[in-house]
Design a protein around this motif. Structure first.
Motif, mmCIF file in Angstrom:
data_model
loop_
_atom_site.group_PDB
_atom_site.id
_atom_site.type_symbol
_atom_site.label_atom_id
_atom_site.label_comp_id
_atom_site.label_asym_id
_atom_site.label_seq_id
_atom_site.Cartn_x
_atom_site.Cartn_y
_atom_site.Cartn_z
ATOM 1 N N SER A 74 -11.905 -22.568 10.562
ATOM 2 C CA SER A 74 -11.377 -21.217 10.335
ATOM 3 C C SER A 74 -12.509 -20.210 10.167
ATOM 4 O O SER A 74 -12.449 -19.105 10.708
ATOM 5 C CB SER A 74 -10.496 -21.186 9.079
ATOM 6 N N GLU A 78 -13.180 -17.127 12.575
ATOM 7 C CA GLU A 78 -13.172 -15.799 11.947
ATOM 8 C C GLU A 78 -14.434 -15.018 12.318
ATOM 9 O O GLU A 78 -14.374 -13.876 12.760
ATOM 10 C CB GLU A 78 -13.078 -15.951 10.424
ATOM 11 N N VAL A 145 -7.590 -7.662 15.207
ATOM 12 C CA VAL A 145 -6.291 -8.158 14.748
ATOM 13 C C VAL A 145 -6.312 -9.686 14.657
ATOM 14 O O VAL A 145 -5.828 -10.267 13.674
ATOM 15 C CB VAL A 145 -5.153 -7.661 15.673
ATOM 16 N N ILE A 146 -6.895 -10.336 15.646
ATOM 17 C CA ILE A 146 -7.008 -11.801 15.606
ATOM 18 C C ILE A 146 -7.828 -12.232 14.396
ATOM 19 O O ILE A 146 -7.462 -13.170 13.682
ATOM 20 C CB ILE A 146 -7.626 -12.342 16.915
ATOM 21 N N ILE A 148 -8.217 -10.650 11.568
ATOM 22 C CA ILE A 148 -7.431 -10.431 10.351
ATOM 23 C C ILE A 148 -6.435 -11.578 10.164
ATOM 24 O O ILE A 148 -6.284 -12.114 9.062
ATOM 25 C CB ILE A 148 -6.698 -9.070 10.405
ATOM 26 N N TRP A 149 -5.755 -11.976 11.226
ATOM 27 C CA TRP A 149 -4.800 -13.085 11.127
ATOM 28 C C TRP A 149 -5.504 -14.402 10.798
ATOM 29 O O TRP A 149 -4.944 -15.260 10.118
ATOM 30 C CB TRP A 149 -3.983 -13.221 12.406
ATOM 31 N N LEU A 150 -6.725 -14.564 11.271
ATOM 32 C CA LEU A 150 -7.475 -15.791 10.976
ATOM 33 C C LEU A 150 -7.933 -15.851 9.516
ATOM 34 O O LEU A 150 -8.300 -16.921 9.021
ATOM 35 C CB LEU A 150 -8.688 -15.916 11.898
ATOM 36 N N ILE A 152 -6.002 -15.528 7.048
ATOM 37 C CA ILE A 152 -4.945 -16.209 6.290
ATOM 38 C C ILE A 152 -5.256 -17.701 6.142
ATOM 39 O O ILE A 152 -5.318 -18.202 5.022
ATOM 40 C CB ILE A 152 -3.560 -15.948 6.912
#
Length: 167
Positions: A74, A78, A145-146, A148-150, A152
């Motif tokens: 992750s 990221e 955006v990717i 930011i979602w990563l 999580i």
């Protein structure tokens, strides 16, 4: 559309590009600091490994390895997408050169620049620049955006590792 409105649109897009770069830079710093601090949990897992391996400790150790693998994956993803946000963009190779793209202009002679500038009016140059900047902005937005979602799964795996080291 008037040149004034085109210039305003261009400034808005360039401002958005700058904002994406700034946000990505800040997130790179934050994620890097949190990652460095979270590496302290590795000391806890080293202590687990040194102890006598009971079945409970063995299961905890296996879970720790699994979570660490997910956590590192992750983190790498990221950082990859955050770096893509701030990484300079290069225009795709095409045969026609553009006055609004610095690499094209750097390869032109002064005469070629003057010739192309005389053929294109100011509106066409601004529209070309607007198009190039909008494509760059769209790519930066997508990668941001990717990223930011990563965050999580990155945070979830960090929390899981922290709780696993406490238990």
């Amino acid at each position: 559309m008037s040149n004034e409105k085109l210039n305003e649109s261009l400034q808005v897009i360039q401002g958005q590009i700058e904002k994406f770069d700034n946000k990505a830079s800040i997130l790179i710093a934050i994620v890097s600091i949190v990652f460095a601090i979270s590496l302290e949990t590795l000391n806890v897992f080293q202590q687990i490994f040194v102890q006598d391996m009971t079945q409970k400790i063995f299961i905890k150790y296996i879970l720790a390895i699994v979570f660490l693998c997910f956590y590192f994956t992750s983190f790498i993803l990221e950082m990859f997408f955050l770096i893509l946000v701030i990484f300079p963009r290069k225009k795709k190779k095409s045969e026609c050169q553009s006055l609004s793209y610095y690499l094209d202009v750097s390869k032109m002679t002064k005469e070629e620049i003057e010739k192309q500038a005389s053929v294109m009016n100011e509106s066409a140059i601004i529209v070309d620049q607007l198009s190039v900047n909008a494509k760059i902005c769209a790519k930066k937005h997508k990668n941001f955006v990717i990223a930011i979602w990563l965050m999580i799964p990155l945070v979830l795996f960090m929390i899981a590792l922290t709780f696993l080291s406490i238990i």
